[in-house]
Design an enzyme around this catalytic site. Structure first.
Site, mmCIF file in Angstrom:
data_model
loop_
_atom_site.group_PDB
_atom_site.id
_atom_site.type_symbol
_atom_site.label_atom_id
_atom_site.label_comp_id
_atom_site.label_asym_id
_atom_site.label_seq_id
_atom_site.Cartn_x
_atom_site.Cartn_y
_atom_site.Cartn_z
ATOM 1 N N ASP A 83 -1.168 -6.050 -0.316
ATOM 2 C CA ASP A 83 -1.495 -5.462 0.992
ATOM 3 C C ASP A 83 -2.990 -5.225 1.135
ATOM 4 O OD1 ASP A 83 0.523 -5.014 2.846
ATOM 5 O OD2 ASP A 83 1.195 -3.148 1.900
ATOM 6 N N ASP A 125 0.833 -1.205 0.000
ATOM 7 C CA ASP A 125 0.000 0.000 0.000
ATOM 8 C C ASP A 125 0.870 1.258 0.000
ATOM 9 O OD1 ASP A 125 0.874 -0.167 2.605
ATOM 10 O OD2 ASP A 125 -1.095 0.127 3.523
ATOM 11 N N SER A 126 2.193 1.074 0.016
ATOM 12 C CA SER A 126 3.112 2.197 -0.223
ATOM 13 C C SER A 126 2.811 2.834 -1.579
ATOM 14 C CB SER A 126 4.570 1.722 -0.177
ATOM 15 O OG SER A 126 4.761 0.607 -1.026
ATOM 16 N N LYS A 138 -1.140 -9.336 2.694
ATOM 17 C CA LYS A 138 -0.354 -8.890 3.852
ATOM 18 C C LYS A 138 -1.197 -7.933 4.671
ATOM 19 C CE LYS A 138 3.334 -5.888 3.583
ATOM 20 N NZ LYS A 138 2.917 -4.773 4.467
ATOM 21 N N GLU A 194 -1.020 -5.461 8.506
ATOM 22 C CA GLU A 194 -0.191 -4.955 9.591
ATOM 23 C C GLU A 194 -0.845 -5.261 10.933
ATOM 24 O OE1 GLU A 194 0.632 -0.768 9.028
ATOM 25 O OE2 GLU A 194 1.321 -1.085 6.973
ATOM 26 N N GLU A 221 9.659 -4.274 10.218
ATOM 27 C CA GLU A 221 10.102 -2.960 9.721
ATOM 28 C C GLU A 221 10.635 -2.088 10.857
ATOM 29 O OE1 GLU A 221 7.389 -1.037 7.049
ATOM 30 O OE2 GLU A 221 8.500 0.857 7.095
HETATM 31 O O1 KIV Z 1 3.555 -1.037 1.650
HETATM 32 C C1 KIV Z 1 4.668 -1.552 1.442
HETATM 33 O O2 KIV Z 1 5.272 -1.402 0.374
HETATM 34 C C2 KIV Z 1 5.250 -2.343 2.521
HETATM 35 C C3 KIV Z 1 6.688 -2.722 2.390
HETATM 36 C C4 KIV Z 1 7.563 -1.561 2.318
HETATM 37 C C5 KIV Z 1 7.089 -3.681 3.440
HETATM 38 O O3 KIV Z 1 4.593 -2.668 3.450
#
Ligand code: KIV
Length: 267
Positions: free
Chosen positions: A82, A43-44, A112, A114, A181
């Protein structure tokens, strides 16, 4: 090239480190796929692709759209997408509905999310229903406001113990790997040695079972680069130079030259 599976990734614990990069688009996924073990549609992308200030404004639609573009190109790497902020924290049922939608619409192999001990029931709910889950502990960007910024985590003994407890509960809930992280080497080493599943570090030292970076950061695409990122290229300079040359050639009419005009006479 054989497609990597969730059991393949699990089997890499303590073996050759896992190579993980983010990807958000089809052309980038095509380049990275044969070179990495996992393609993470993080989600970056909210910050990297859409210029947002944090990942909090990312929607399920965005993740589904970019996840589909990446998963379609991935023939070798395991594709993980994510779950964005607000799409899974409410209840295990909400998380399952979002994860099922992401898997249906993208064709990815895992999601993924968090969180630590407080997300373990949710992770277990997903895993028992056939959704492979990658965890994410330590610095959790979706909690940037609660954490008071993007700060290294586990700075004292109590903080380090909390991250270990989080990682262990995420593992025991069934996660097949865990992104760690923003933690120092001693914490990463201790947690990695105590887990059965691979840890994937970002700003977490080489003591992890693998590493992940944001692709645009490691390619030097410009913008803010966190201090733990190594720039392996300076692509923004290559783009600037190419566009300057194009601009000059357009202005002095040397582009398009005869070979780029119909009928084409390309060599
Ligand atoms: O959102 C993302 O790209 C991430 C990675 C940097 C681990 O969670």
């Amino acid at each position: 090239m054989k497609r990597l599976t969730v059991p393949d990734i699990l089997a890499r614990k303590g073996d050759t480190p896992l190579v993980v990069l983010t990807a958000y688009t089809a052309p980038m996924a095509r380049i990275l796929d044969p070179l990495v073990d996992i393609l993470l549609v993080g989600d970056s992308l909210g910050m990297v692709v859409y210029g947002m200030e944090s990942t909090l404004g990312v929607s399920v639609e965005m993740m589904a759209r970019h996840g589909r573009a990446v998963a379609k190109e991935a023939k070798h790497a395991l594709t993980v997408v994510d779950l964005p902020f607000g799409s899974y924290q409410e209840s295990p049922a909400q998380a399952f509905a979002t994860a099922a939608r992401i898997m249906n619409e993208t064709g990815c192999q895992a999601v993924k999310l968090e969180g630590g001990i407080e997300m373990s029931d949710t992770i277990n709910f997903l895993v028992e229903r056939g959704v492979p889950v990658m965890g994410h502990v330590g610095l959790m960007p979706q909690r940037v406001h609660a954490m008071g910024g993007y700060k290294y985590q586990g700075r004292n003994e109590e903080g380090a113990e909390n991250i270990l407890r989080d990682a262990q509960s995420v593992q025991d809930a069934g996660a097949f790997s865990i992104v760690m992280e923003g933690v120092k080497e001693s914490v990463a080493r201790d947690i990695t040695s105590k887990l059965r599943v691979p840890t994937i570090g970002i700003g977490a030292s080489p003591a992890c079972d693998g590493q992940v970076l944001v692709i645009d950061d490691m390619l030097g695409m410009g913008g803010y680069i966190p201090s733990f990122v190594k720039s392996y290229a300076h692509i923004s300079q290559v783009i600037e130079q190419a566009v300057k040359t194009y601009g000059e050639e357009v202005k002095n009419r040397t582009f398009p030259s005869a070979e780029y005009c119909f009928p084409y006479k390309k060599k």
